[in-house]
Design a protein around this motif. Structure first.
Motif, PDB file in Angstrom:
ATOM      1  N   LYS A 113      -6.345  -1.517   2.282  1.00 45.89           N
ATOM      2  CA  LYS A 113      -6.765  -2.938   2.687  1.00 45.89           C
ATOM      3  C   LYS A 113      -8.028  -3.242   2.023  1.00 45.89           C
ATOM      4  O   LYS A 113      -8.301  -4.469   2.074  1.00 45.89           O
ATOM      5  CB  LYS A 113      -7.072  -2.598   4.285  1.00 45.89           C
ATOM      6  CG  LYS A 113      -5.849  -2.319   4.997  1.00 45.89           C
ATOM      7  CD  LYS A 113      -4.929  -3.664   5.155  1.00 45.89           C
ATOM      8  CE  LYS A 113      -3.550  -3.088   5.671  1.00 45.89           C
ATOM      9  NZ  LYS A 113      -2.388  -4.157   6.035  1.00 45.89           N
ATOM     10  N   ASN A 139      -7.028  -0.477   9.662  1.00 44.98           N
ATOM     11  CA  ASN A 139      -7.495  -0.385   8.363  1.00 44.98           C
ATOM     12  C   ASN A 139      -8.201  -1.518   7.807  1.00 44.98           C
ATOM     13  O   ASN A 139      -9.152  -1.701   7.270  1.00 44.98           O
ATOM     14  CB  ASN A 139      -6.592   0.496   7.529  1.00 44.98           C
ATOM     15  CG  ASN A 139      -6.335   1.652   7.582  1.00 44.98           C
ATOM     16  OD1 ASN A 139      -7.443   2.652   7.905  1.00 44.98           O
ATOM     17  ND2 ASN A 139      -5.208   2.482   7.709  1.00 44.98           N
ATOM     18  N   TYR A 237       7.902   0.983  -0.388  1.00 50.91           N
ATOM     19  CA  TYR A 237       6.604   0.574   0.114  1.00 50.91           C
ATOM     20  C   TYR A 237       6.506   0.469   1.688  1.00 50.91           C
ATOM     21  O   TYR A 237       7.286  -0.004   2.307  1.00 50.91           O
ATOM     22  CB  TYR A 237       6.330  -1.016  -0.284  1.00 50.91           C
ATOM     23  CG  TYR A 237       4.989  -1.647   0.385  1.00 50.91           C
ATOM     24  CD1 TYR A 237       3.621  -1.217  -0.464  1.00 50.91           C
ATOM     25  CD2 TYR A 237       5.021  -2.476   1.319  1.00 50.91           C
ATOM     26  CE1 TYR A 237       2.490  -1.746  -0.106  1.00 50.91           C
ATOM     27  CE2 TYR A 237       3.592  -2.972   1.803  1.00 50.91           C
ATOM     28  CZ  TYR A 237       2.628  -2.716   1.134  1.00 50.91           C
ATOM     29  OH  TYR A 237       1.405  -3.052   1.555  1.00 50.91           O
ATOM     30  N   GLY A 240       4.089  -3.136   6.772  1.00 51.04           N
ATOM     31  CA  GLY A 240       4.018  -3.924   8.309  1.00 51.04           C
ATOM     32  C   GLY A 240       4.163  -5.377   7.809  1.00 51.04           C
ATOM     33  O   GLY A 240       5.122  -6.050   8.148  1.00 51.04           O
ATOM     34  N   GLY A 242       3.495  -6.575   5.247  1.00 56.72           N
ATOM     35  CA  GLY A 242       4.173  -6.579   3.679  1.00 56.72           C
ATOM     36  C   GLY A 242       3.537  -7.356   2.645  1.00 56.72           C
ATOM     37  O   GLY A 242       3.892  -7.404   1.434  1.00 56.72           O
ATOM     38  N   THR A 379      -1.051   5.019   1.646  1.00 57.15           N
ATOM     39  CA  THR A 379      -1.988   3.623   1.718  1.00 57.15           C
ATOM     40  C   THR A 379      -3.352   3.883   2.264  1.00 57.15           C
ATOM     41  O   THR A 379      -4.101   3.153   2.081  1.00 57.15           O
ATOM     42  CB  THR A 379      -1.113   2.573   2.439  1.00 57.15           C
ATOM     43  OG1 THR A 379      -0.424   3.381   3.484  1.00 57.15           O
ATOM     44  CG2 THR A 379       0.147   1.857   1.624  1.00 57.15           C
TER      45      THR A 379
HETATM   46  C1  LIG Z   1      -2.167   2.622   6.186  1.00 56.27           C
HETATM   47  C2  LIG Z   1      -1.546   1.326   6.085  1.00 56.27           C
HETATM   48  N1  LIG Z   1      -0.388   1.427   5.273  1.00 56.27           N
HETATM   49  C3  LIG Z   1       0.405   0.377   5.331  1.00 56.27           C
HETATM   50  C4  LIG Z   1       0.250  -0.552   6.087  1.00 56.27           C
HETATM   51  C5  LIG Z   1       1.062  -1.947   6.012  1.00 56.27           C
HETATM   52  O1  LIG Z   1       0.727  -2.912   4.921  1.00 56.27           O
HETATM   53  P1  LIG Z   1       1.008  -4.141   4.864  1.00 56.27           P
HETATM   54  O2  LIG Z   1       0.496  -5.197   5.784  1.00 56.27           O
HETATM   55  O3  LIG Z   1       0.778  -4.689   3.395  1.00 56.27           O
HETATM   56  O4  LIG Z   1       2.706  -4.096   4.794  1.00 56.27           O
HETATM   57  C6  LIG Z   1      -1.129  -0.641   6.963  1.00 56.27           C
HETATM   58  C7  LIG Z   1      -1.383  -1.987   7.396  1.00 56.27           C
HETATM   59  O5  LIG Z   1      -2.238  -1.943   8.446  1.00 56.27           O
HETATM   60  C8  LIG Z   1      -1.807   0.421   6.863  1.00 56.27           C
HETATM   61  O6  LIG Z   1      -3.033   0.368   7.438  1.00 56.27           O
END
Ligand SMILES: Cc1ncc(COP(=O)(O)O)c(C=O)c1O
Ligand SMILES: [Zn+2]
Length: 391
Positions: A113, A139, A237, A240, A242, A379
């Motif tokens: 993030k 995050n 991937y 959430g 995206g 992530t």
């Molecule tokens: C650790 C982690 N992984 C994945 C995601 C999902 O990411 P995105 O919003 O880009 O799909 C988040 C979102 O809060 C996250 O904190």
């Protein structure tokens, strides 16, 4: 000056142009996300594959294709340039010959993030914004609060009450105003929408703000460089909102225009949790927009996003790339995090763990072949989830 070749913002749905010199949220005509557009013909004169290694070792090395114009507005903690780890032992267990983990745990605030929030806060500074607000699964709040602290911008953050404690504590330490909400991230988003006019907050909800995706797209630039300009066959991937997936898809198009890669693309695969899988369900039904997922529940807090404003952009990328969307259970994703840790020594987050059962299932269904190269993501750092892991 940074050398940014930003020209304007363009609506991702109706194409309407917006002035990038002004503070913007969604498209003024249709309410969909705005995307930054660059003069890529100009960018390719100074931004070359060969010269990248001589530049700073963080995401600001891609300055021409980032929106910040004045160097003094860059708010940085050293985000980006994370390792792409060859995961031979995990790959062998999964029947996947060439597996890599893009390990995002080394970012500032220990999650990917940071990429998006470094851009959002830098642009807020450039545009003279003094107060930002956002809903967050955790995050994003930690990252926004950190960059806002560094920029001297006031941050107002709304998180579900059951957000991992590390996120709540880091956010309050870095000085944001934190409100815990009895509900989901969508309820937190509604709180931001309710308060923003009266309080003078700039809403930096992902994709309602045009620049977080510009930070996340650097994942795509980095992966291409780390694989010597040959994109992997498959990208998996944890999805959430995206933003990372949408960002990488945008990066691939930009890199093609820069002459860095050809027209080949990885198959883009979204992984979600069974308890919150709006994209999986829309993909299966052949729909372009996802319905809000009711009673969303998963211990993977970052995946607990029942409705994403960029749903059609995610679904378009999955379909155009010949990819898919897949749901895994909480038990499987926790086991996946354990598998990453046991085989590769990376203490992964639950969202990253979700990639493992997804790859395992796709290999068993022969949707991924043993000869193909696959990139998965960790992530965030597992250490941010001690309460989740010890439940
Ligand atoms: C650790 C982690 N992984 C994945 C995601 C999902 O990411 P995105 O919003 O880009 O799909 C988040 C979102 O809060 C996250 O904190
Ligand atoms: Zn529009």
């Amino acid at each position: 000056m940074t050398g940014s070749c930003l020209t304007h913002l363009e609506c991702s749905a109706c194409g309407a142009e917006h002035d990038a010199g002004e503070v913007n949220n969604l498209c003024a005509s249709c309410g969909k996300p705005l995307l930054a557009r660059y003069d890529l013909a100009a960018a390719r004169r100074t931004l070359t594959r060969e010269l990248l290694h001589a530049r700073r070792n963080d995401l600001w090395r891609y300055a021409e294709v980032l929106p910040v114009r004045n160097k003094e507005n860059i708010v940085s903690l050293g985000e980006g340039s994370t390792p792409l780890v060859r995961a031979a032992r995990l790959g062998a267990e999964l029947g996947c010959g060439t597996l890599y983990i893009k390990d995002e745990a080394g970012n500032p605030t220990q999650s990917f993030k940071a990429r998006g929030m470094a851009l959002a806060v830098s642009m807020a500074k450039e545009l003279g914004v003094t107060k930002v607000a956002a809903p967050s699964a955790g995050n994003a709040a930690g990252a926004l609060s950190a960059y806002a602290a560094r920029a001297g911008i006031e941050a107002f953050l709304f998180m579900p009450r059951d957000t991992p404690r590390a996120n709540i504590i880091e956010t309050s330490f870095t000085g944001a105003h934190v409100r815990l909400v009895d509900g989901l991230i969508t309820d937190c988003g509604a709180e931001v929408a309710r308060g923003k006019e009266a309080e003078g907050w700039f809403d930096v909800s992902t994709l309602k703000e045009p620049y977080r995706v510009e930070g996340k797209k650097t994942l795509g630039y980095e992966i291409a460089e780390q694989l010597d300009w040959r994109l992997p066959d498959v990208i998996v991937y944890p999805t959430g909102g995206g933003t990372g997936l949408i960002g990488m898809w945008k990066a691939f198009a930009e890199m093609e225009e820069l002459g860095w890669i050809g027209s080949e693309r990885p198959r883009m695969i979204s992984v979600q949790a069974e308890g919150c899988a709006p994209i999986v369900s829309a993909f299966a039904k052949g729909e372009r927009f996802a319905q809000e997922f009711s009673n969303a529940a998963t211990i993977a807090s970052g995946l607990r996003v029942p409705k994403a404003i960029g749903d059609f952009l995610i679904l378009d990328a999955l379909r155009e790339s010949g990819g898919t969307a897949i749901a895994v259970s909480d038990a499987e994703l926790i086991q996946g995090a354990r598998d990453i840790a046991r085989t590769e020594g990376i203490f992964a987050c639950p969202e990253g763990g979700a990639c493992v059962p997804a790859v395992r299932r796709l290999v068993s269904e022969e949707a991924i072949k043993a000869s193909e190269s696959v990139v998965i993501f960790n992530t965030a750092a597992g250490v941010k989830y001690l309460d989740t892991y010890t439940q």
